[in-house]
Write a protein that holds these residues in place. Structure first.
Motif, PDB file in Angstrom:
ATOM      1  N   UNK A  54       0.863  -1.225   0.068  1.00  0.00           N
ATOM      2  CA  UNK A  54       0.132  -0.080  -0.007  1.00  0.00           C
ATOM      3  C   UNK A  54       0.711   1.148  -0.141  1.00  0.00           C
ATOM      4  N   UNK A  55       1.714   1.178   0.653  1.00  0.00           N
ATOM      5  CA  UNK A  55       2.855   2.507   1.006  1.00  0.00           C
ATOM      6  C   UNK A  55       3.515   2.655  -0.380  1.00  0.00           C
ATOM      7  N   UNK A  56       3.837   1.534  -1.205  1.00  0.00           N
ATOM      8  CA  UNK A  56       4.571   1.883  -2.529  1.00  0.00           C
ATOM      9  C   UNK A  56       3.608   2.480  -3.460  1.00  0.00           C
ATOM     10  N   UNK A  57       2.299   1.839  -3.396  1.00  0.00           N
ATOM     11  CA  UNK A  57       1.272   2.361  -4.425  1.00  0.00           C
ATOM     12  C   UNK A  57       1.019   3.846  -4.179  1.00  0.00           C
ATOM     13  N   UNK A  58       0.908   4.241  -3.086  1.00  0.00           N
ATOM     14  CA  UNK A  58       0.496   5.651  -2.565  1.00  0.00           C
ATOM     15  C   UNK A  58       1.628   6.452  -2.949  1.00  0.00           C
ATOM     16  N   UNK A  59       2.777   6.063  -2.661  1.00  0.00           N
ATOM     17  CA  UNK A  59       3.925   6.918  -3.247  1.00  0.00           C
ATOM     18  C   UNK A  59       4.053   7.193  -4.428  1.00  0.00           C
ATOM     19  N   UNK A  60       3.871   6.069  -5.325  1.00  0.00           N
ATOM     20  CA  UNK A  60       3.959   6.266  -6.703  1.00  0.00           C
ATOM     21  C   UNK A  60       2.765   7.092  -7.397  1.00  0.00           C
ATOM     22  N   UNK A  61       1.510   6.955  -6.593  1.00  0.00           N
ATOM     23  CA  UNK A  61       0.528   7.733  -7.010  1.00  0.00           C
ATOM     24  C   UNK A  61       1.048   9.192  -6.910  1.00  0.00           C
ATOM     25  N   UNK A  62       1.430   9.343  -5.770  1.00  0.00           N
ATOM     26  CA  UNK A  62       1.663  10.874  -5.728  1.00  0.00           C
ATOM     27  C   UNK A  62       2.796  11.502  -6.867  1.00  0.00           C
ATOM     28  N   UNK A  63       3.843  10.568  -7.069  1.00  0.00           N
ATOM     29  CA  UNK A  63       4.854  10.982  -8.104  1.00  0.00           C
ATOM     30  C   UNK A  63       4.035  11.336  -9.470  1.00  0.00           C
ATOM     31  N   UNK A  64       3.259  10.201  -9.740  1.00  0.00           N
ATOM     32  CA  UNK A  64       2.672  10.236 -11.029  1.00  0.00           C
ATOM     33  C   UNK A  64       1.862  11.607 -11.166  1.00  0.00           C
ATOM     34  N   UNK A  65       0.931  11.812 -10.278  1.00  0.00           N
ATOM     35  CA  UNK A  65       0.034  12.843 -10.273  1.00  0.00           C
ATOM     36  C   UNK A  65       0.821  14.322 -10.104  1.00  0.00           C
ATOM     37  N   UNK A  66       1.803  14.400  -9.414  1.00  0.00           N
ATOM     38  CA  UNK A  66       2.555  15.591  -9.369  1.00  0.00           C
ATOM     39  C   UNK A  66       3.261  15.708 -10.612  1.00  0.00           C
ATOM     40  N   UNK A  67       3.758  14.820 -11.105  1.00  0.00           N
ATOM     41  CA  UNK A  67       4.417  14.885 -12.426  1.00  0.00           C
ATOM     42  C   UNK A  67       3.613  15.421 -13.490  1.00  0.00           C
ATOM     43  N   UNK A  68       2.424  15.054 -13.578  1.00  0.00           N
ATOM     44  CA  UNK A  68       1.783  15.380 -14.701  1.00  0.00           C
ATOM     45  C   UNK A  68       1.077  16.788 -14.312  1.00  0.00           C
ATOM     46  N   UNK A  69       0.932  17.049 -13.106  1.00  0.00           N
ATOM     47  CA  UNK A  69       0.479  18.506 -12.932  1.00  0.00           C
ATOM     48  C   UNK A  69       1.526  19.358 -13.251  1.00  0.00           C
ATOM     49  N   UNK A  70       2.883  19.122 -13.106  1.00  0.00           N
ATOM     50  CA  UNK A  70       3.984  19.913 -13.524  1.00  0.00           C
ATOM     51  C   UNK A  70       3.858  20.055 -15.005  1.00  0.00           C
ATOM     52  N   UNK A  71       3.751  19.021 -15.702  1.00  0.00           N
ATOM     53  CA  UNK A  71       3.845  18.841 -17.110  1.00  0.00           C
ATOM     54  C   UNK A  71       2.558  19.875 -17.663  1.00  0.00           C
ATOM     55  N   UNK A  72       1.378  19.628 -17.127  1.00  0.00           N
ATOM     56  CA  UNK A  72       0.412  20.719 -17.581  1.00  0.00           C
ATOM     57  C   UNK A  72       0.724  22.154 -16.996  1.00  0.00           C
TER      58      UNK A  72
END
Length: 226
Positions: A54-72
């Motif tokens: 669960x912890x890995x999944x949450x961390x990766x989700x944060x990285x993914x959403x933050x990266x996509x927000x920065x790209x936008x």
């Protein structure tokens, strides 16, 4: 002794400098962030198959959403350097302004604003890229509506005046004004600087792009005093 007004040349050099800086920054940021978001998405798919992590999944989700927000975020700034070459044509300003007003009403249906237009003469024609000029006018009308909306006097009806005419030098001028609060002098001198904004959630490129469009079209965009 010859005196020349070099303000236009200085403004163009300033815009060019900002454009060059933006291209470099967006290129480097996009190159760094794109593989991060791609890799995080891949790892996220793998982690979802293992419910115990669960912890890995949450961390990766944060990285993914933050990266996509920065790209936008970066993509909005990239638009500053992607203005197409103007393709001018003749069009009537009266019907053009009427369409811009109608579009602004549609985009801001809750705004308590009345529009007053004065086009002289009625058959005034402009030779420019209509699509690009429409971006400028829509942005200015949006700013005017927002300025009126920020007025603390809620009982005051907003009014936007649009005037188009030909001066003695046979130049076409379009003036847009509103009865909202005046822009403070300390802010007014910065409104055309790319990425400068006082609006929450604003990106600060609307007026910069508008001025650049006008420069490319052989015109100018300026803030009148008062």
């Amino acid at each position: 002794l010859a005196l020349n007004d070099i303000n236009n040349e200085l403004d163009e050099k300033e815009i060019d400098s900002w454009s060059r800086l933006t291209r470099v920054l967006t290129h480097e940021i996009m190159n760094a962030v794109t593989p991060i978001t791609s890799l995080s998405d891949t790892l996220l798919e793998l982690a979802e198959e293992q419910a115990s992590h669960e912890e890995i999944r949450n961390g990766l989700q944060t990285i993914s959403s933050t990266g996509k927000g920065l790209l936008s975020f970066v993509e909005s700034y990239r638009k500053f350097t992607r203005i197409p070459t103007p393709e001018p044509s003749l069009f009537y300003l009266k019907s053009f302004i009427e369409r811009m007003v109608g579009l602004s009403r549609h985009q801001h249906p809750d705004a308590r604003v009345s529009f007053r237009t004065h086009i002289a003469p009625d058959d005034l024609i402009l030779y420019a890229d209509e699509n690009l000029i429409s971006q400028v006018v829509i942005n200015l009308l949006k700013n005017a509506i927002q300025a009126i909306g920020s007025d603390t006097d809620t009982d005051k009806e907003g009014r936007i005046d649009i005037r188009a005419y030909c001066n003695e030098a046979e130049e076409i001028l379009i003036e847009i004004s509103n009865n909202g609060p005046a822009i403070p002098e300390a802010i007014a001198e910065h409104v055309f600087i790319p990425f400068f904004t006082t609006k929450e959630g604003g990106n600060g490129i609307g007026l910069s792009i508008s001025r650049q469009i006008m420069r490319l079209s052989g015109g100018n965009l300026s803030l009148l005093p008062g």
